[in-house]
Design a protein around this motif. Structure first.
Motif, PDB file in Angstrom:
ATOM      1  N   ASP A  41       0.815  -1.213   0.000  1.00 62.44           N
ATOM      2  CA  ASP A  41       0.000   0.000   0.000  1.00 62.44           C
ATOM      3  C   ASP A  41       0.853   1.269   0.000  1.00 62.44           C
ATOM      4  OD1 ASP A  41      -1.883  -1.881   0.220  1.00 62.44           O
ATOM      5  OD2 ASP A  41      -2.605  -1.340   2.221  1.00 62.44           O
ATOM      6  N   VAL A  45       3.149   3.524  -3.858  1.00 63.26           N
ATOM      7  CA  VAL A  45       2.253   3.993  -4.906  1.00 63.26           C
ATOM      8  C   VAL A  45       2.955   5.108  -5.681  1.00 63.26           C
ATOM      9  CG1 VAL A  45      -0.024   4.917  -5.444  1.00 63.26           C
ATOM     10  CG2 VAL A  45       0.289   3.452  -3.436  1.00 63.26           C
ATOM     11  N   GLU A  46       3.148   4.890  -6.955  1.00 58.38           N
ATOM     12  CA  GLU A  46       3.819   5.881  -7.790  1.00 58.38           C
ATOM     13  C   GLU A  46       2.950   7.121  -7.946  1.00 58.38           C
ATOM     14  OE1 GLU A  46       4.677   3.988 -11.467  1.00 58.38           O
ATOM     15  OE2 GLU A  46       5.984   2.464 -10.589  1.00 58.38           O
ATOM     16  N   ASP A  47       3.592   8.244  -8.201  1.00 58.45           N
ATOM     17  CA  ASP A  47       2.858   9.505  -8.364  1.00 58.45           C
ATOM     18  C   ASP A  47       1.853   9.420  -9.508  1.00 58.45           C
ATOM     19  OD1 ASP A  47       4.303  10.555  -6.299  1.00 58.45           O
ATOM     20  OD2 ASP A  47       5.768  11.594  -7.580  1.00 58.45           O
ATOM     21  N   GLN A  53      -1.161   7.541  -8.343  1.00 56.10           N
ATOM     22  CA  GLN A  53      -1.977   8.366  -7.450  1.00 56.10           C
ATOM     23  C   GLN A  53      -2.830   9.352  -8.238  1.00 56.10           C
ATOM     24  OE1 GLN A  53       1.055   9.982  -4.842  1.00 56.10           O
ATOM     25  NE2 GLN A  53       0.581   8.498  -3.230  1.00 56.10           N
ATOM     26  N   GLU A  54      -2.234   9.934  -9.282  1.00 62.35           N
ATOM     27  CA  GLU A  54      -2.979  10.859 -10.132  1.00 62.35           C
ATOM     28  C   GLU A  54      -4.101  10.127 -10.863  1.00 62.35           C
ATOM     29  OE1 GLU A  54      -0.175  12.679 -12.717  1.00 62.35           O
ATOM     30  OE2 GLU A  54       0.968  13.642 -11.092  1.00 62.35           O
ATOM     31  N   ILE A  98      -5.666   7.396  -9.853  1.00 59.35           N
ATOM     32  CA  ILE A  98      -6.706   7.084  -8.869  1.00 59.35           C
ATOM     33  C   ILE A  98      -7.552   8.320  -8.578  1.00 59.35           C
ATOM     34  CG2 ILE A  98      -7.095   6.504  -6.440  1.00 59.35           C
ATOM     35  CD1 ILE A  98      -4.753   4.532  -6.651  1.00 59.35           C
ATOM     36  N   ALA A  99      -6.892   9.469  -8.444  1.00 59.06           N
ATOM     37  CA  ALA A  99      -7.609  10.718  -8.160  1.00 59.06           C
ATOM     38  C   ALA A  99      -8.580  11.055  -9.293  1.00 59.06           C
ATOM     39  CB  ALA A  99      -6.602  11.859  -7.956  1.00 59.06           C
ATOM     40  N   ASN A 116      -4.182   1.056  -4.811  1.00 57.86           N
ATOM     41  CA  ASN A 116      -3.099   0.987  -5.792  1.00 57.86           C
ATOM     42  C   ASN A 116      -3.631   0.418  -7.101  1.00 57.86           C
ATOM     43  OD1 ASN A 116      -0.550   1.184  -6.864  1.00 57.86           O
ATOM     44  ND2 ASN A 116       0.463   0.005  -5.251  1.00 57.86           N
ATOM     45  N   TYR A 146      -7.766  -2.022  -9.962  1.00 59.02           N
ATOM     46  CA  TYR A 146      -7.243  -1.377  -8.763  1.00 59.02           C
ATOM     47  C   TYR A 146      -7.493  -2.259  -7.540  1.00 59.02           C
ATOM     48  CZ  TYR A 146      -7.611   2.753 -11.777  1.00 59.02           C
ATOM     49  OH  TYR A 146      -7.508   3.638 -12.819  1.00 59.02           O
TER      50      TYR A 146
END
Length: 456
Positions: free
Chosen positions: A48, A51-53, A56-57, A59-60, A77, A88
């Motif tokens: 958990d 998580v690569e940047d 994360q983008e 997922i957002a 993730n 995911y």
């Protein structure tokens, strides 16, 4: 009381507009799964915290566009990415509000825990959220969800928990399974390990085929295998279909006499009798081009798929499993790595020879000819291929090396899987009952007896 999640309705209760069907026809070109090497890199489950940047983008953006998803699930993730979807890992925030009979791991844990510990457990429960791309047509999405629902009680098949739609986005919620990247363990597998792997995989396929469903994309990344538990789960039914869908007559389903008559009176036979070379073809050929379902992944397609058979059966999945076994025995992944269907046929020809491929092509009403001198008429034995790949044929001054007894047993099984004639190829149910896989049960019993002896 926990309530059951909403079930998918039967097809009769869902309206499908005619425009959607036209869209499916336009999407027929989207039948090629991602290259196995590219895809394999996404099967590793990371923790958990890692998580690569970019993830994360991603997922957002997903949480922003799919309204309400973050109220029911905490996305953690990205664990998979393919041609048609992204998967995911997420925590199910409403797990306790529903009946979770699908949760195999929870059932196993409850067997060995007291009621007090069971109720006191507040550990998070994870699921896999599959975001299906909007490029997939409504018909294709509905087909995948319907098949998953039909297979919900099937052993070793990933069940569908539920599904949601927001505007043009559809997500399927599936159980989360711990597994390892195929590339991390396939070279180290013993024959005993292989027995366990294929027993689990064929258990899943037998259940799928019993329902008359062809998976169409069997490959290592679609079988999530836990090496610790010796248990795997068949996933990704995005290209699956019911056997008999859009069938058209093919020579392979004709009686032998009728097929021979058709070949003898074909355009090919006429050019041969006229003294033309094998590569001759009619100057003005008015026949329609042959169209057939070729969905799947390069390197795992059966000969009948490459030869555009219009009556493909569940046996195409068995061939794909054979390629996985050949991969393990040869320690080469991917074993076949062709650029297109023609190259794929030639790769198979390298092993089975020109004679076998000509016979296979005629069996499906097609003609196969090649003038590449390196392709022999009789091909090579699978035993020799495996010895070559594992470096046991290089030194001519040393005694001739052979496969050990266990490897020979595996190759005998492999012959039944990589049979060019789909009607002679072993079925998934027959494979489960084959001596090579039945031996896995015997070895398991021996291991249990040894443990009992140690405990005593």
């Amino acid at each position: 009381m926990a309530k059951a999640r909403t079930s998918l309705r039967h097809a009769e209760h869902i309206d499908v507009h005619q425009d959607d069907i036209k869209e499916e026809e336009a999407a027929e070109t989207l039948d090629e799964s991602m290259d196995p090497l590219d895809e394999s890199g996404h099967t590793v489950d990371s923790s958990d915290e890692e998580v690569e940047d970019a993830v994360q983008e991603d997922i957002a953006r997903f949480e922003e566009t799919f309204v309400g998803i973050n109220k029911r699930f905490r996305l953690i993730n990205r664990i998979g990415e393919g041609t048609f979807s992204t998967v995911y890992k997420a925590e199910d925030l409403e797990y306790t509000a529903y009946n979770n009979s699908w949760d195999i791991d929870e059932r196993e844990n409850n067997k060995w825990s007291s009621p007090h510990k069971r109720n006191a457990s507040r550990k998070p429960h994870y699921v896999a959220i599959k975001k299906i791309y909007v490029t997939s047509s409504p018909i294709r999405i509905f087909n995948e969800l319907e098949l998953l629902y039909d297979l919900r009680e099937s052993d070793s098949v990933c069940p569908l928990i539920t599904a949601f739609r927001h505007l043009d986005q559809v997500v399927a919620v599936l159980p989360y399974f711990q597994h390892r990247d195929f590339r991390d363990y396939y070279r180290d597998m013993t024959i005993s390990d292989m027995r366990l792997y294929f027993r689990s995989l064929f258990t899943a396929l037998a259940a799928v085929h019993e329902k008359g469903i062809i998976h169409r994309d069997v490959k290592p990344t679609n079988f999530l295998y836990n090496t610790t538990q010796s248990r795997g789960v068949l996933v990704d039914f995005g290209l699956a279909e019911r056997q008999g869908t859009d069938w058209h007559p093919c020579a392979c389903h004709l009686p032998d006499d009728d097929r021979r008559y058709k070949v003898a009176h074909s355009v090919y036979a006429q050019t041969q009798s006229a003294g033309h070379t094998a590569s001759s073809y009619p100057k003005n050929d008015t026949r329609n081009s042959r169209r057939a379902n070729r969905a799947g992944t390069r390197g795992f397609r059966a000969p009948e798929v490459l030869l555009k058979c219009t009556q493909q059966t569940c046996s195409i999945d068995v061939w794909s499993v054979g390629v996985i076994l050949l991969t393990m025995l040869s320690r080469r992944f991917p074993f076949f790595h062709s650029a297109d269907d023609i190259d794929a046929l030639l790769e198979i020809t390298t092993i089975f020879g020109r004679k076998k491929m000509r016979e296979t092509a005629l069996f499906h009403g097609q003609v196969f000819e090649t003038n590449v001198p390196s392709y022999s008429e009789g091909g090579h034995s699978l035993e020799k291929i495996i010895l070559w790949c594992t470096g046991r044929t290089g030194d001519k001054t040393q005694p001739k090396k052979e496969l050990n007894e266990e490897e020979k047993e595996a190759v005998q099984f492999l012959h039944r899987l990589l049979e060019c004639n789909p009607f002679k190829r072993i079925t998934a149910q027959e494979a489960v009952e084959h001596p090579f896989l039945l031996k896995a049960y015997e070895e398991s019993e021996v291991d249990e007896d040894m443990l009992d002896t140690v405990d005593a």
